[in-house]
Design a protein around this motif. Sequence first.
Motif, PDB file in Angstrom:
ATOM      1  N   ILE A 137       8.744   4.343  -2.763  1.00 40.47           N
ATOM      2  CA  ILE A 137       8.376   4.656  -1.386  1.00 40.47           C
ATOM      3  C   ILE A 137       7.763   6.068  -1.304  1.00 40.47           C
ATOM      4  O   ILE A 137       6.828   6.309  -0.567  1.00 40.47           O
ATOM      5  CB  ILE A 137       9.589   4.474  -0.441  1.00 40.47           C
ATOM      6  CG1 ILE A 137       9.141   4.009   0.939  1.00 40.47           C
ATOM      7  CG2 ILE A 137      10.423   5.715  -0.308  1.00 40.47           C
ATOM      8  CD1 ILE A 137       8.799   2.562   1.017  1.00 40.47           C
ATOM      9  N   SER A 138       8.292   6.994  -2.119  1.00 40.54           N
ATOM     10  CA  SER A 138       7.762   8.362  -2.077  1.00 40.54           C
ATOM     11  C   SER A 138       6.320   8.402  -2.562  1.00 40.54           C
ATOM     12  O   SER A 138       5.483   9.083  -1.971  1.00 40.54           O
ATOM     13  CB  SER A 138       8.609   9.298  -2.939  1.00 40.54           C
ATOM     14  OG  SER A 138       9.937   9.291  -2.487  1.00 40.54           O
ATOM     15  N   LEU A 139       6.016   7.651  -3.644  1.00 39.07           N
ATOM     16  CA  LEU A 139       4.645   7.649  -4.146  1.00 39.07           C
ATOM     17  C   LEU A 139       3.692   7.036  -3.120  1.00 39.07           C
ATOM     18  O   LEU A 139       2.544   7.469  -2.996  1.00 39.07           O
ATOM     19  CB  LEU A 139       4.561   6.888  -5.481  1.00 39.07           C
ATOM     20  CG  LEU A 139       5.195   7.633  -6.668  1.00 39.07           C
ATOM     21  CD1 LEU A 139       5.144   6.779  -7.925  1.00 39.07           C
ATOM     22  CD2 LEU A 139       4.524   8.980  -6.904  1.00 39.07           C
ATOM     23  N   THR A 140       4.183   6.063  -2.385  1.00 39.47           N
ATOM     24  CA  THR A 140       3.350   5.465  -1.331  1.00 39.47           C
ATOM     25  C   THR A 140       3.062   6.491  -0.242  1.00 39.47           C
ATOM     26  O   THR A 140       1.914   6.668   0.179  1.00 39.47           O
ATOM     27  CB  THR A 140       4.072   4.251  -0.705  1.00 39.47           C
ATOM     28  OG1 THR A 140       4.553   3.422  -1.753  1.00 39.47           O
ATOM     29  CG2 THR A 140       3.143   3.477   0.193  1.00 39.47           C
ATOM     30  N   VAL A 141       4.117   7.189   0.197  1.00 37.41           N
ATOM     31  CA  VAL A 141       3.959   8.134   1.301  1.00 37.41           C
ATOM     32  C   VAL A 141       3.099   9.328   0.885  1.00 37.41           C
ATOM     33  O   VAL A 141       2.212   9.764   1.617  1.00 37.41           O
ATOM     34  CB  VAL A 141       5.343   8.604   1.799  1.00 37.41           C
ATOM     35  CG1 VAL A 141       5.197   9.789   2.738  1.00 37.41           C
ATOM     36  CG2 VAL A 141       6.058   7.459   2.500  1.00 37.41           C
ATOM     37  N   LEU A 142       3.362   9.834  -0.332  1.00 36.20           N
ATOM     38  CA  LEU A 142       2.629  11.030  -0.777  1.00 36.20           C
ATOM     39  C   LEU A 142       1.138  10.772  -0.885  1.00 36.20           C
ATOM     40  O   LEU A 142       0.333  11.663  -0.646  1.00 36.20           O
ATOM     41  CB  LEU A 142       3.186  11.503  -2.126  1.00 36.20           C
ATOM     42  CG  LEU A 142       4.558  12.172  -2.059  1.00 36.20           C
ATOM     43  CD1 LEU A 142       5.053  12.512  -3.461  1.00 36.20           C
ATOM     44  CD2 LEU A 142       4.510  13.424  -1.194  1.00 36.20           C
ATOM     45  N   ALA A 143       0.777   9.525  -1.234  1.00 34.99           N
ATOM     46  CA  ALA A 143      -0.646   9.226  -1.424  1.00 34.99           C
ATOM     47  C   ALA A 143      -1.353   8.938  -0.109  1.00 34.99           C
ATOM     48  O   ALA A 143      -2.581   8.898  -0.066  1.00 34.99           O
ATOM     49  CB  ALA A 143      -0.785   8.031  -2.365  1.00 34.99           C
TER      50      ALA A 143
END
Lengths: 449, 150
Positions: A137-143
């Motif tokens: 979820i973090s990689l989704t949000v950060l991108a």
Amino acid sequence: MKYQSQSVAKAYFYCAMLLFGVQVLGGLLAGWIYVSPNTLSEILPFNVIRMIHTNALIVWLLLGFFGAAYFLVPEESEREIFSVKLAYLQLAILMIGTLGAVGSYLVGIHGGREFLEQPLWVKFGILVAAVIFLINISLTVLAGRKTAITNVLLMGLWLLCLLWIFAFINPDNLSLDKMYWWMVVHLWVEATWELVMAAILGFLMLKLTGVDREVVEKWLYVIVATALFSGILGTGHHFYWIGTPGYWQWVGSIFSTFEVIPFFLMMSFAFVMVWKGRKNHPNKAALLWSLGSSTVAFFGAGVWGFLHTLHGVNFYSHGTQITAAHGHLAFYGAYVALNLAVFTYAMPMLRGRDPYNQVLNMGAFWLMTGGMAFMTFVLTFAGTIQTHMQRVVGDYYMDVQDSLSIFYLMRFGAGAAVVLGALLFIYSLVVVRRREVIAPGPATPVAGE
Amino acid sequence: MAEILTKSRARNIFYGGSIFFVLVFIALTAQSHFYIVNHSTASAPLTEQIARGKGVWERNSCINCHTLHGEGAYFAPEVGNVMTRWGVADDPQGAYETLDAWIAAQPSGIEGRRQMPHFDINEEDMRALAEFLRWADHTDTQGWPPNDAG
């Protein structure tokens, strides 16, 4: 549904509803044992049923949160989830762990810290699943696009996963054990879960009412600020009588009194947004659940929590049916109803149909909410009598319990209504027609609107 | 109001305030840890036997019927002061014998009465459990519970 990967949420919601069914049926059985204590006493004792009831609840609420995150983060971040495969792997681990835990409870293998009874391998499984989730979820949000909703949601989810570490810390000293146990239990439900709840509620309000994002996000920060400012030191209301220092009686009383505020704000927020909103969203059931959740959370967590949080009161009421009354309504309002709001909102989109048989869903809302309210009232009466007889007069526990039987009978009736409502709710989402049964009437705008 | 409390100000108050309260909480927790070890639970030594007894308590999931210092399930009596209630708080042999006899007599099978399950606990574990409950009984819990009924 704008993004393909949002469909992961569907699998999470189905699994959550399965465990929801297990949870309420376990609760009904436990409620029946209060009425008829010899039921199953030799083969399935009360403590095992209660573990299934509480553990199933916690896991399905978490599955609902994870599913909600997978549903709303793509829309907020405006991109697909980093890895759909990881999301399914995470779900598989959680379901295997949960079913494994239930199976091992049934054969008598379990830990003995309340709510954290899972065997060690299940605890590690949960940890692995949490790590997978955070990465995904973090990689989704950060991108993607960053919004206040994803900020708060992520912060809540990160902190709740980190606090899981305390599930592995079990000192030999009972008082230390209890103190660190609350780092999971209290800081989940009265701090980090509130962040998740507020973020999800903010998202629902944004979608259902069409109010300006800027307004929603400012409210959101104010709500979560009051939640953490009160909730963190509010942990003190669990540190009155477990061997911790006496100053917690004041710290806990003062700060946990403020814990009413975020719940009052969430309720006000939901209603103000609906009044201000210009959008006439077709999914009325989702709106009902959203408003209902914030209202019942205010009463269950806020009012019923305050009822016994001051240390002078808690000295007498601690560990009686008052606590049970509060626990049931708070969990129902804040977390069960909120999850059901998300399911109600998202399911029609996930299944590609009209916002469907809403009457049945709304009927389920009133049946469940009415049942929970009645259960709370009767347990509060039972707890008041128990507090007086046992804590003030000094009568023995079992003698007092015998005089409460009428309340336990009424509680069972209330529980039966809740179970019926829960099954209707699941039916209304899982087995439902594609089109509405009754054709909608003509749109006749009211003059002046 | 709207001009003074902008979104970014609300966000900064949230982050700054939360960090402040987390730090205060960590400091108080550390002090409480010290207090528990050196004061509230210091009157009786925490032996290996007591740690073993805590394991027996956990393995049998006693907390899902009973309360201990008021926490747990509300289906069966408080046990944080059970040794006081039985009058054996300062009598290890008496505590063991009373507990052993009580558990051996369960389930009572009486119709309409809550049933405690049958537990197979060997003598060493039973003594450890009795000592664990005696140790818990000696914890300074700020005067709670209000009376021996628990």
